[in-house]
Scaffold this active site. Structure first.
Site, PDB file in Angstrom:
ATOM      1  CG  ASP A   1      71.981  22.656  -4.858  1.00 21.37           C
ATOM      2  OD1 ASP A   1      72.281  22.360  -3.568  1.00 21.37           O
ATOM      3  OD2 ASP A   1      71.530  21.731  -5.499  1.00 21.37           O
TER       4      ASP A   1
ATOM      5  CB  ALA B   1      64.490  19.132  -1.194  1.00 18.72           C
TER       6      ALA B   1
ATOM      7  N   GLY C   1      75.760   4.697 -14.492  1.00 12.65           N
ATOM      8  CA  GLY C   1      75.923   5.986 -15.359  1.00 12.65           C
ATOM      9  C   GLY C   1      75.586   5.341 -16.948  1.00 12.65           C
TER      10      GLY C   1
ATOM     11  N   GLY D   1      69.554  19.694  -2.358  1.00 14.20           N
ATOM     12  CA  GLY D   1      69.161  18.848  -1.201  1.00 14.20           C
ATOM     13  C   GLY D   1      68.887  17.411  -1.710  1.00 14.20           C
TER      14      GLY D   1
ATOM     15  N   GLY E   1      71.242  22.063 -13.017  1.00 12.25           N
ATOM     16  CA  GLY E   1      70.656  22.168 -11.651  1.00 12.25           C
ATOM     17  C   GLY E   1      69.958  20.947 -11.392  1.00 12.25           C
TER      18      GLY E   1
ATOM     19  N   GLY F   1      73.783   1.963 -17.587  1.00 12.17           N
ATOM     20  CA  GLY F   1      72.297   1.850 -17.297  1.00 12.17           C
ATOM     21  C   GLY F   1      72.309   1.484 -15.727  1.00 12.17           C
TER      22      GLY F   1
ATOM     23  N   GLY G   1      70.888  11.140 -10.181  1.00  8.78           N
ATOM     24  CA  GLY G   1      70.648  10.034  -9.153  1.00  8.78           C
ATOM     25  C   GLY G   1      69.203  10.166  -8.317  1.00  8.78           C
ATOM     26  CG  ASP G   2      69.110  13.402  -5.614  1.00 10.78           C
ATOM     27  OD1 ASP G   2      69.581  12.330  -4.923  1.00 10.78           O
ATOM     28  OD2 ASP G   2      69.779  14.482  -5.696  1.00 10.78           O
TER      29      ASP G   2
END
Ligand code: RIB
Length: 304
Positions: free
Chosen positions: A13, A42, A221, A39, A287, A224, A251-252
């Site tokens: 990134d 990842a 968001g 990613g 990050g 909730g 989200g990941d």
């Protein structure tokens, strides 16, 4: 503990803070450049391992410095990276990210090696898939590979979680049918349907179900997250209110945390609460992988 396999992307990134994302033809000034591991695949593997999961990552990197850095970062978090494909034909995936003054991001992904996660590679990894319990997918590798791998995972009786990002319209019906849980955010569910924001969430859920989706978990968001079960159940979990610095990777980390709790046989509502906490903690730092908390940090935060 149950085993989790993440099949997906690895990107380096390149992130910068901006006042607002540039408009067409506009040049803007940015600040605070960061080069950090990312990613969607990842990030999910990294988060699941930091949160105590037993995780293997399947995906592809180039034979280059960024690929090595991404692999080392995952390995240091405890992710098994022994089966990553290393290709000389493409460079490691990259993402260009702007983070605006509201802490929201815009991302351009250069897929690179992620495009080489193909069906022959999945076929060479079937023993790894057979040996796990939960498989997590996103959409930064070719969608036909995701559909194929999800089909094979279901044939082996695995739990399949699909984080449909970046979202695209008209995903193969069999992919929607093979996902035990599909986890879009409020924008992604509309994109999956080719709809605009005049479509109410309940209707969107109904339409996605008509396309084959089973259990649908929508992240909202600040509102909730909401789980719409195949059995007609609905579970809403409010967001943890925090001061956001950068939403990249939130989200990941939600998806990963949800999967880790499921792997520990927690119920859906508990897994959503845990995932919400992890997602909230992830937005408090800059990050993607750099913002993901450890299990201990999440538990201390919950008690505070
Ligand atoms: O979800 C955040 C991720 O999206 C970033 O890490 C970037 O690499 C893109 O894949």
């Amino acid at each position: 503990m149950k085993k989790i396999v993440v099949i997906g992307s690895l990107n380096m990134d390149f992130a910068v803070n901006v006042k607002h994302a540039p408009k067409v033809g506009e040049t803007i000034l940015g600040d605070d450049f960061r080069l950090t591991p990312g990613g969607k695949g990842a990030n999910q593997a990294y988060a699941a391992a930091k949160l105590g999961g037993k995780v293997t990552m399947l995906g592809a990197i180039g034979d280059d410095t960024y690929g090595q850095m991404l692999m080392d970062n995952l390995r240091n978090a405890g992710v098994c990276v022994d089966y990553l494909k290393k290709t000389k034909d493409s460079s490691t995936g990259m993402a260009l990210i702007t983070v605006d003054e509201n802490s929201d991001n815009s991302i351009v992904v250069i897929q690179g090696a992620n495009k080489e996660v193909d069906i022959p590679y999945i076929d060479s990894m079937l023993d790894i898939i057979k040996d796990c319990d939960i498989v997590i997918f996103q959409l930064e590798i070719p969608v036909e590979t995701v559909a194929y791998a999800a089909r094979r995972a279901k044939e082996f009786g695995k739990t399949v979680i699909l984080d449909p990002a970046p979202a695209q319209c008209d995903l193969p019906q069999e992919l929607l049918e093979n996902a035990d849980v599909i986890k879009p955010n409020e924008n992604e569910i509309l994109t999956l349907l080719g709809a605009d924001d005049s479509l109410a969430l309940d209707n969107a859920v109904g339409l996605l179900r008509e396309k084959g989706a089973k259990n649908i978990l929508v992240t909202l968001g600040a509102d909730g997250s909401c789980y719409y079960g195949q059995d007609g159940s609905e579970i809403h979990v409010p967001a943890n209110k925090v001061k956001a610095v950068d939403t990249t990777g939130a989200g990941d980390s939600y998806t990963a945390a949800f999967a880790v709790n499921l792997s520990e046989k927690k119920d859906i509502k508990s897994a959503m609460k845990f995932a919400s906490r992890v997602g909230a903690m992830a937005v408090m730092k800059a990050g993607a992988q750099t913002s993901i908390p450890t299990r201990e940090e999440v538990e201390l935060w919950a008690e505070a």
